[in-house]
Design a protein around this motif. Structure first.
Motif, PDB file in Angstrom:
ATOM      1  N   UNK A 367       0.850  -1.202   0.000  1.00  0.00           N
ATOM      2  CA  UNK A 367       0.000   0.000   0.000  1.00  0.00           C
ATOM      3  C   UNK A 367       0.882   1.247   0.000  1.00  0.00           C
ATOM      4  N   UNK A 368       1.925   1.223   0.840  1.00  0.00           N
ATOM      5  CA  UNK A 368       2.790   2.399   0.921  1.00  0.00           C
ATOM      6  C   UNK A 368       3.577   2.606  -0.378  1.00  0.00           C
ATOM      7  N   UNK A 369       4.126   1.517  -0.923  1.00  0.00           N
ATOM      8  CA  UNK A 369       4.911   1.660  -2.159  1.00  0.00           C
ATOM      9  C   UNK A 369       4.040   2.190  -3.293  1.00  0.00           C
ATOM     10  N   UNK A 370       2.829   1.651  -3.403  1.00  0.00           N
ATOM     11  CA  UNK A 370       1.922   2.111  -4.466  1.00  0.00           C
ATOM     12  C   UNK A 370       1.619   3.604  -4.300  1.00  0.00           C
ATOM     13  N   UNK A 371       1.363   4.003  -3.057  1.00  0.00           N
ATOM     14  CA  UNK A 371       1.050   5.419  -2.802  1.00  0.00           C
ATOM     15  C   UNK A 371       2.247   6.301  -3.183  1.00  0.00           C
ATOM     16  N   UNK A 372       3.455   5.841  -2.855  1.00  0.00           N
ATOM     17  CA  UNK A 372       4.650   6.634  -3.191  1.00  0.00           C
ATOM     18  C   UNK A 372       4.824   6.736  -4.705  1.00  0.00           C
ATOM     19  N   UNK A 373       4.632   5.606  -5.395  1.00  0.00           N
ATOM     20  CA  UNK A 373       4.797   5.601  -6.855  1.00  0.00           C
ATOM     21  C   UNK A 373       3.756   6.486  -7.521  1.00  0.00           C
ATOM     22  N   UNK A 374       2.530   6.444  -7.002  1.00  0.00           N
ATOM     23  CA  UNK A 374       1.462   7.265  -7.594  1.00  0.00           C
ATOM     24  C   UNK A 374       1.728   8.749  -7.336  1.00  0.00           C
ATOM     25  N   UNK A 375       2.121   9.088  -6.117  1.00  0.00           N
ATOM     26  CA  UNK A 375       2.366  10.507  -5.804  1.00  0.00           C
ATOM     27  C   UNK A 375       3.600  11.025  -6.553  1.00  0.00           C
ATOM     28  N   UNK A 376       4.531  10.127  -6.852  1.00  0.00           N
ATOM     29  CA  UNK A 376       5.827  10.553  -7.400  1.00  0.00           C
ATOM     30  C   UNK A 376       5.875  10.630  -8.908  1.00  0.00           C
ATOM     31  N   UNK A 377       4.712  10.615  -9.553  1.00  0.00           N
ATOM     32  CA  UNK A 377       4.700  10.712 -11.017  1.00  0.00           C
ATOM     33  C   UNK A 377       5.323  12.046 -11.445  1.00  0.00           C
ATOM     34  N   UNK A 378       6.093  12.020 -12.534  1.00  0.00           N
ATOM     35  CA  UNK A 378       6.767  13.220 -13.038  1.00  0.00           C
ATOM     36  C   UNK A 378       7.674  13.869 -11.999  1.00  0.00           C
ATOM     37  N   UNK A 379       8.246  13.063 -11.139  1.00  0.00           N
ATOM     38  CA  UNK A 379       9.121  13.588 -10.078  1.00  0.00           C
ATOM     39  C   UNK A 379      10.429  12.823 -10.113  1.00  0.00           C
ATOM     40  N   UNK A 380      11.529  13.504  -9.759  1.00  0.00           N
ATOM     41  CA  UNK A 380      12.809  12.807  -9.562  1.00  0.00           C
ATOM     42  C   UNK A 380      12.696  12.125  -8.191  1.00  0.00           C
ATOM     43  N   UNK A 381      12.129  10.919  -8.213  1.00  0.00           N
ATOM     44  CA  UNK A 381      11.728  10.248  -6.973  1.00  0.00           C
ATOM     45  C   UNK A 381      12.733   9.182  -6.549  1.00  0.00           C
ATOM     46  N   UNK A 382      13.107   9.218  -5.275  1.00  0.00           N
ATOM     47  CA  UNK A 382      13.896   8.139  -4.692  1.00  0.00           C
ATOM     48  C   UNK A 382      13.058   7.453  -3.624  1.00  0.00           C
ATOM     49  N   UNK A 383      13.113   6.140  -3.580  1.00  0.00           N
ATOM     50  CA  UNK A 383      12.440   5.395  -2.508  1.00  0.00           C
ATOM     51  C   UNK A 383      13.539   4.685  -1.717  1.00  0.00           C
ATOM     52  N   UNK A 384      13.545   4.906  -0.416  1.00  0.00           N
ATOM     53  CA  UNK A 384      14.678   4.435   0.399  1.00  0.00           C
ATOM     54  C   UNK A 384      14.182   3.518   1.519  1.00  0.00           C
TER      55      UNK A 384
END
Ligand code: PEP
Ligand code: MG
Length: 585
Positions: A367-384
């Motif tokens: 749930x958390x990963x999906x939320x991060x991926x959805x919010x991070x669209x068009x973003x220089x996103x890092x998941x740590x």
């Protein structure tokens, strides 16, 4: 224990500033404010209308107010306002609360008395629960009860809340601390409270001066009397005239605005963000967010959040720094914080925490990963990933991330399909495995707060061993050197995100080892930027070499005195940054 007399409390009260700054205002003894006490002090409404109808009117007025707060809450606190008040709204709809009040009114009690009694009984029984998560809900009920009572008696809500006051309280939960800040408290004094790492971190995020003291004299200050709080010096003056004339009452540290300076060393200065307010504080001086501690929403809500709720919160955070790199850390939380009693552990720091918790609770992790991926669209996103102790944990977490990306793509849900993936180095085992972790990830971040704790076996929250908590310990410095030597070509993707990243006596060491990213508390960024600009690369390298040659704590202490004087000479600007250095965690 004998209660302190009023006459004993003209002397200043000492403590530790958790969030620096000064405040002047009327004292508010928070714990004394039971709903029953409040009901007694309010004028009963004399309009003779049906009692149940009057309660229903007050209830719907409360719901409307809460909805308005959620909709139009101060933007700086938009994330926490949403978290706290949507929970309040749910509680109002819970029959255990409103239903019980209705029952009592039908049995002939006045709405004021029924509301006050049910509020006090329910909040006291919740507060007595040994599960902290449930106990914290007692405070929510108290808060709600006050709001309903104010509406019943048609008194202004503001009168019952903390606006402009220096609030003194014995126990504090994260959500309560936040509510006081949102209500506009001028300052907060915590008496004898066990300050957990999260409370300490949160206090610094709020921009409200917070003092922690073991002296219960603060509890005897009369409600409403004018006090002066100087959290920077660690003092509470129980009467305004006891404060020295130089106690200027200004907003908390770091608010001054000046032109942003660029670092000659090409170092990125990034922000550690716990709540949205941090991102607002940081954005003028930050090149991005180096660490978003995503467990804070769970701690504030005292439970899990839906995917949509999380996505909305992460979107606030990401939206605060458009176009800049954002690193979201998956929840670094122990099971004791989120689950019921069977998750209790006698040693949660060594238990199911961080990535271990996420891997053991896959549904919540997904749930958390999906939320991060959805919010991070068009973003220089890092998941740590936090609290990594083996390479296998990173591999498993990455597999889960890939599955989430594939699923979102299959379902046609917009998302970021290629986030950078990173791991924190905050355990000795992770430090030793740096090469292998670097091969599995796009970036690594050294979390010195925990690295020091786990390397030296010193609890970062235990004041009794605070003297042993040493970031400059030769073993810690050698460990950090080991890490930098083993990331190889990925040195440019290695950051430091513990409190040490803002420490003027550590920064030359980090830069001397080739580290190019420092992520610090928002209120420290301006000084970090000025400081880094004044430093010379070769001098940093020499300093790092000298520090690595030191073998004992005693020699290190001597060297640090010398280093500090060198820094003073180096540049006037550096002098400012050095004197602003705070404690460890
Ligand atoms: C750290 O351990 O240094 C860190 C940045 O993480 P946290 O303070 O959230 O444990
Ligand atoms: Mg940590």
């Amino acid at each position: 224990m004998r209660a302190p007399e009023r006459s004993e409390i003209h002397d200043m009260i000492h403590g530790t500033g958790l969030s620096l700054g000064t405040a002047r205002g009327a004292a508010m003894q928070f714990d004394a404010r039971s709903a029953i006490g409040l009901a007694d002090s309010l004028e009963p409404n004399t309009v003779p209308v049906d009692a149940v109808a009057r309660f229903e009117r007050a209830l719907s007025a409360t719901i409307t107010q809460i909805d308005e707060i959620i909709e139009h809450g101060a933007s700086r606190f938009a994330d926490v306002v949403k978290l706290i008040f949507t929970a309040h709204r749910m509680m109002l709809e819970d029959p255990a609360y409103a239903g019980e009040i209705r029952k009592r009114i039908s049995n002939g009690e006045s709405p004021e008395k029924a509301t006050a009694t049910v509020t006090d009984e329910l909040s006291e029984s919740l507060s007595a629960n040994h599960n902290e998560r449930i106990a914290e809900k007692g405070e929510d009920i108290r808060d709600l009860g006050r709001r309903v009572l104010s509406n019943l008696t048609e008194t202004a809500n503001e009168g019952t809340f903390a606006h402009g006051r220096v609030v003194v309280l014995k126990s504090v939960f994260p959500s309560e601390l936040l509510r006081l800040a949102i209500d506009g408290a001028a300052g907060i004094v915590l008496v004898g409270t066990m300050v957990t790492a999260h409370i300490g971190i949160l206090a610094r995020s709020l921009g409200v001066p917070v003092l922690s003291t073991t002296s219960d004299l603060a509890l005897a200050i009369p409600d409403g009397s004018e006090v002066v709080l100087d959290a920077t010096r660690g003092v509470l003056y129980p009467t305004a005239d006891a404060a020295p004339p130089d106690t200027t009452v200004a907003s908390s540290e770091g608010d001054a605005v000046e032109d942003r300076v660029e670092s000659a060393l090409a170092v990125s200065i990034l922000a550690n963000v716990n709540i949205l307010a941090d991102a607002y504080t940081a954005r003028r001086y930050a090149d991005g967010i180096g660490l978003y501690r995503s467990e804070f929403p769970f701690i504030i809500r005292k439970g899990f959040l839906s995917e949509d709720e999380q996505k909305d919160l992460y979107s606030y955070i990401i939206g605060s720094m458009p176009g800049k790199p954002i690193t979201l850390r998956t929840a670094d939380i122990g099971g004791d914080k989120l689950l019921d009693d069977d998750a209790a552990e006698s040693n949660p720091f060594l238990g199911v925490r961080g990535i271990r918790f996420s891997l053991a609770n896959r549904e919540a992790f997904r749930t958390q990963l999906r939320a991060m991926l959805r919010a991070g669209i068009d973003t220089d996103l890092g998941i740590m990933f936090p609290m990594v102790s083996t390479v296998e944990e990173v591999q498993e977490a990455k597999d889960e991330l890939v599955r989430c990306i594939e699923q979102l793509a299959r379902d046609g849900i917009p998302h970021n399909g290629s986030p950078r993936v990173g791991a924190m180095i905050e355990l000795p085992s992770a430090a030793i495995a740096t090469s292998e972790l670097a091969a599995e990830t796009d970036f690594l971040s050294i979390g010195t707060n925990d690295l020091v704790m786990y390397m030296l076996a010193v609890d970062r929250t235990n004041a009794r061993v605070a003297d042993l908590y040493r970031t400059h310990h030769p073993t810690i410095l050698r460990t950090i050197h080991w890490i930098t030597a083993r990331v190889g070509g990925a040195i440019g993707e290695l950051s430091v995100c513990g409190e040490a990243a803002a420490d003027p006596l550590m920064i030359p060491f980090f830069l001397g080892l080739g580290i190019k990213k420092l992520s610090g508390a928002p209120r420290r960024l301006r000084d970090m930027r000025r400081y880094v600009t004044a430093l010379d690369e070769r001098w940093c390298r020499d300093t790092a070499r000298s520090m690595l040659a030191i073998r004992t704590i005693h020699e290190m202490d001597e060297y640090l005195v010398e280093l500090e004087s060198q820094l003073h000479e180096l540049n006037d600007r550096v002098t400012d940054a050095t004197s602003a250095a705070g404690g460890s965690t």
